[in-house]
Design a protein around this motif. Structure first.
Motif, PDB file in Angstrom:
ATOM      1  N   ILE A  12       3.037  62.041 -35.127  1.00 27.86           N
ATOM      2  CA  ILE A  12       1.985  61.515 -36.007  1.00 27.86           C
ATOM      3  C   ILE A  12       1.422  62.619 -36.900  1.00 27.86           C
ATOM      4  O   ILE A  12       1.131  62.386 -38.069  1.00 27.86           O
ATOM      5  CB  ILE A  12       0.876  60.836 -35.186  1.00 27.86           C
ATOM      6  CG1 ILE A  12       1.445  59.627 -34.436  1.00 27.86           C
ATOM      7  CG2 ILE A  12      -0.270  60.391 -36.077  1.00 27.86           C
ATOM      8  CD1 ILE A  12       0.481  58.990 -33.456  1.00 27.86           C
ATOM      9  N   SER A  13       1.303  63.827 -36.364  1.00 32.30           N
ATOM     10  CA  SER A  13       0.794  64.949 -37.161  1.00 32.30           C
ATOM     11  C   SER A  13       1.700  65.225 -38.353  1.00 32.30           C
ATOM     12  O   SER A  13       1.221  65.474 -39.462  1.00 32.30           O
ATOM     13  CB  SER A  13       0.670  66.208 -36.301  1.00 32.30           C
ATOM     14  OG  SER A  13      -0.322  66.046 -35.326  1.00 32.30           O
ATOM     15  N   GLU A  14       3.008  65.181 -38.112  1.00 32.54           N
ATOM     16  CA  GLU A  14       3.955  65.408 -39.200  1.00 32.54           C
ATOM     17  C   GLU A  14       3.820  64.329 -40.275  1.00 32.54           C
ATOM     18  O   GLU A  14       3.808  64.629 -41.474  1.00 32.54           O
ATOM     19  CB  GLU A  14       5.383  65.436 -38.662  1.00 32.54           C
ATOM     20  CG  GLU A  14       5.709  66.698 -37.904  1.00 32.54           C
ATOM     21  CD  GLU A  14       7.127  66.694 -37.345  1.00 32.54           C
ATOM     22  OE1 GLU A  14       7.999  66.027 -37.935  1.00 32.54           O
ATOM     23  OE2 GLU A  14       7.342  67.359 -36.329  1.00 32.54           O
ATOM     24  N   LEU A  15       3.726  63.073 -39.853  1.00 32.24           N
ATOM     25  CA  LEU A  15       3.556  61.982 -40.814  1.00 32.24           C
ATOM     26  C   LEU A  15       2.260  62.150 -41.600  1.00 32.24           C
ATOM     27  O   LEU A  15       2.210  61.930 -42.808  1.00 32.24           O
ATOM     28  CB  LEU A  15       3.575  60.632 -40.099  1.00 32.24           C
ATOM     29  CG  LEU A  15       4.913  60.194 -39.521  1.00 32.24           C
ATOM     30  CD1 LEU A  15       4.739  58.953 -38.659  1.00 32.24           C
ATOM     31  CD2 LEU A  15       5.924  59.944 -40.622  1.00 32.24           C
ATOM     32  N   GLU A  17       0.642  64.974 -42.234  1.00 37.19           N
ATOM     33  CA  GLU A  17       0.794  66.095 -43.165  1.00 37.19           C
ATOM     34  C   GLU A  17       1.596  65.699 -44.400  1.00 37.19           C
ATOM     35  O   GLU A  17       1.344  66.198 -45.499  1.00 37.19           O
ATOM     36  CB  GLU A  17       1.466  67.275 -42.466  1.00 37.19           C
ATOM     37  CG  GLU A  17       0.566  67.968 -41.462  1.00 37.19           C
ATOM     38  CD  GLU A  17       1.275  69.083 -40.710  1.00 37.19           C
ATOM     39  OE1 GLU A  17       2.345  69.543 -41.172  1.00 37.19           O
ATOM     40  OE2 GLU A  17       0.762  69.494 -39.671  1.00 37.19           O
ATOM     41  N   GLN A  18       2.567  64.811 -44.213  1.00 34.63           N
ATOM     42  CA  GLN A  18       3.411  64.362 -45.320  1.00 34.63           C
ATOM     43  C   GLN A  18       2.754  63.252 -46.134  1.00 34.63           C
ATOM     44  O   GLN A  18       3.283  62.825 -47.154  1.00 34.63           O
ATOM     45  CB  GLN A  18       4.749  63.856 -44.777  1.00 34.63           C
ATOM     46  CG  GLN A  18       5.574  64.907 -44.084  1.00 34.63           C
ATOM     47  CD  GLN A  18       6.752  64.316 -43.319  1.00 34.63           C
ATOM     48  OE1 GLN A  18       7.002  63.120 -43.358  1.00 34.63           O
ATOM     49  NE2 GLN A  18       7.457  65.160 -42.602  1.00 34.63           N
ATOM     50  N   GLY A  19       1.619  62.783 -45.669  1.00 36.40           N
ATOM     51  CA  GLY A  19       0.934  61.698 -46.358  1.00 36.40           C
ATOM     52  C   GLY A  19       1.584  60.345 -46.127  1.00 36.40           C
ATOM     53  O   GLY A  19       1.373  59.417 -46.905  1.00 36.40           O
ATOM     54  N   LYS A  20       2.353  60.232 -45.048  1.00 39.64           N
ATOM     55  CA  LYS A  20       3.088  59.001 -44.772  1.00 39.64           C
ATOM     56  C   LYS A  20       2.536  58.224 -43.582  1.00 39.64           C
ATOM     57  O   LYS A  20       3.110  57.214 -43.190  1.00 39.64           O
ATOM     58  CB  LYS A  20       4.557  59.325 -44.512  1.00 39.64           C
ATOM     59  CG  LYS A  20       5.264  59.948 -45.696  1.00 39.64           C
ATOM     60  CD  LYS A  20       6.702  60.259 -45.371  1.00 39.64           C
ATOM     61  CE  LYS A  20       7.405  60.892 -46.558  1.00 39.64           C
ATOM     62  NZ  LYS A  20       8.800  61.241 -46.231  1.00 39.64           N
ATOM     63  N   ALA A  21       1.453  58.679 -43.007  1.00 40.31           N
ATOM     64  CA  ALA A  21       0.901  58.015 -41.828  1.00 40.31           C
ATOM     65  C   ALA A  21       0.185  56.725 -42.216  1.00 40.31           C
ATOM     66  O   ALA A  21      -0.543  56.678 -43.209  1.00 40.31           O
ATOM     67  CB  ALA A  21      -0.071  58.945 -41.103  1.00 40.31           C
ATOM     68  N   SER A  22       0.424  55.696 -41.425  1.00 39.11           N
ATOM     69  CA  SER A  22      -0.259  54.422 -41.648  1.00 39.11           C
ATOM     70  C   SER A  22      -1.684  54.516 -41.106  1.00 39.11           C
ATOM     71  O   SER A  22      -2.029  55.477 -40.401  1.00 39.11           O
ATOM     72  CB  SER A  22       0.487  53.295 -40.936  1.00 39.11           C
ATOM     73  OG  SER A  22       0.380  53.460 -39.525  1.00 39.11           O
ATOM     74  N   GLN A  28      -4.434  56.512 -34.165  1.00 38.43           N
ATOM     75  CA  GLN A  28      -3.834  57.082 -32.962  1.00 38.43           C
ATOM     76  C   GLN A  28      -4.032  58.590 -32.927  1.00 38.43           C
ATOM     77  O   GLN A  28      -4.351  59.153 -31.870  1.00 38.43           O
ATOM     78  CB  GLN A  28      -2.335  56.764 -32.901  1.00 38.43           C
ATOM     79  CG  GLN A  28      -2.023  55.324 -32.620  1.00 38.43           C
ATOM     80  CD  GLN A  28      -0.529  55.044 -32.681  1.00 38.43           C
ATOM     81  OE1 GLN A  28       0.275  55.900 -33.043  1.00 38.43           O
ATOM     82  NE2 GLN A  28      -0.152  53.821 -32.329  1.00 38.43           N
ATOM     83  N   LEU A  29      -3.844  59.246 -34.058  1.00 43.39           N
ATOM     84  CA  LEU A  29      -4.046  60.693 -34.138  1.00 43.39           C
ATOM     85  C   LEU A  29      -5.495  61.039 -33.813  1.00 43.39           C
ATOM     86  O   LEU A  29      -5.762  61.966 -33.045  1.00 43.39           O
ATOM     87  CB  LEU A  29      -3.673  61.194 -35.530  1.00 43.39           C
ATOM     88  CG  LEU A  29      -3.810  62.694 -35.782  1.00 43.39           C
ATOM     89  CD1 LEU A  29      -2.968  63.503 -34.819  1.00 43.39           C
ATOM     90  CD2 LEU A  29      -3.429  63.024 -37.224  1.00 43.39           C
ATOM     91  N   ASN A  30      -6.419  60.284 -34.358  1.00 41.85           N
ATOM     92  CA  ASN A  30      -7.837  60.500 -34.080  1.00 41.85           C
ATOM     93  C   ASN A  30      -8.128  60.344 -32.586  1.00 41.85           C
ATOM     94  O   ASN A  30      -8.856  61.142 -31.997  1.00 41.85           O
ATOM     95  CB  ASN A  30      -8.679  59.523 -34.896  1.00 41.85           C
ATOM     96  CG  ASN A  30     -10.151  59.734 -34.681  1.00 41.85           C
ATOM     97  OD1 ASN A  30     -10.672  60.822 -34.895  1.00 41.85           O
ATOM     98  ND2 ASN A  30     -10.836  58.683 -34.248  1.00 41.85           N
ATOM     99  N   ASP A  31      -7.543  59.331 -31.975  1.00 43.98           N
ATOM    100  CA  ASP A  31      -7.753  59.091 -30.546  1.00 43.98           C
ATOM    101  C   ASP A  31      -7.219  60.252 -29.706  1.00 43.98           C
ATOM    102  O   ASP A  31      -7.901  60.737 -28.800  1.00 43.98           O
ATOM    103  CB  ASP A  31      -7.068  57.777 -30.140  1.00 43.98           C
ATOM    104  CG  ASP A  31      -7.305  57.432 -28.699  1.00 43.98           C
ATOM    105  OD1 ASP A  31      -8.477  57.424 -28.266  1.00 43.98           O
ATOM    106  OD2 ASP A  31      -6.309  57.170 -27.983  1.00 43.98           O
ATOM    107  N   ILE A  32      -6.024  60.710 -30.020  1.00 49.58           N
ATOM    108  CA  ILE A  32      -5.429  61.826 -29.272  1.00 49.58           C
ATOM    109  C   ILE A  32      -6.275  63.087 -29.423  1.00 49.58           C
ATOM    110  O   ILE A  32      -6.583  63.767 -28.438  1.00 49.58           O
ATOM    111  CB  ILE A  32      -3.986  62.087 -29.748  1.00 49.58           C
ATOM    112  CG1 ILE A  32      -3.076  60.919 -29.371  1.00 49.58           C
ATOM    113  CG2 ILE A  32      -3.445  63.390 -29.157  1.00 49.58           C
ATOM    114  CD1 ILE A  32      -1.704  60.957 -30.024  1.00 49.58           C
ATOM    115  N   LEU A  33      -6.675  63.397 -30.641  1.00 46.38           N
ATOM    116  CA  LEU A  33      -7.481  64.598 -30.877  1.00 46.38           C
ATOM    117  C   LEU A  33      -8.854  64.493 -30.213  1.00 46.38           C
ATOM    118  O   LEU A  33      -9.375  65.487 -29.695  1.00 46.38           O
ATOM    119  CB  LEU A  33      -7.609  64.861 -32.376  1.00 46.38           C
ATOM    120  CG  LEU A  33      -6.296  65.206 -33.083  1.00 46.38           C
ATOM    121  CD1 LEU A  33      -6.524  65.332 -34.586  1.00 46.38           C
ATOM    122  CD2 LEU A  33      -5.671  66.469 -32.523  1.00 46.38           C
ATOM    123  N   SER A  34      -9.423  63.299 -30.183  1.00 48.42           N
ATOM    124  CA  SER A  34     -10.705  63.096 -29.512  1.00 48.42           C
ATOM    125  C   SER A  34     -10.575  63.364 -28.016  1.00 48.42           C
ATOM    126  O   SER A  34     -11.451  63.983 -27.411  1.00 48.42           O
ATOM    127  CB  SER A  34     -11.209  61.669 -29.722  1.00 48.42           C
ATOM    128  OG  SER A  34     -11.528  61.465 -31.066  1.00 48.42           O
TER     129      SER A  34
END
Length: 52
Positions: A12-15, A17-22, A28-34
């Motif tokens: 998800i981090s890679e997506l 960074e590439q601006g391709k994350a939905s 999901q990224l926010n949840d993991i980092l939290s």
């Protein structure tokens, strides 16, 4: 973190960074980092309690 969680974080981090994350992947990224931050914050509190 489990290996599965770590792989998901990388993916998800890679997506992101590439601006391709939905929107869902950003959530999901926010949840993991939290979860990581809460875990780290709990460790910091335990470390301070040991010193005091």
């Amino acid at each position: 973190m489990s290996p599965e969680q770590l792989n998901k974080l990388r993916e998800i981090s890679e997506l992101f960074e590439q601006g391709k994350a939905s929107v869902e992947q950003v959530k999901q990224l926010n949840d993991i980092l939290s979860r990581i931050n809460r875990h780290q914050h709990g460790s910091d509190i335990r470390d301070k309690a040991k010193v005091d």
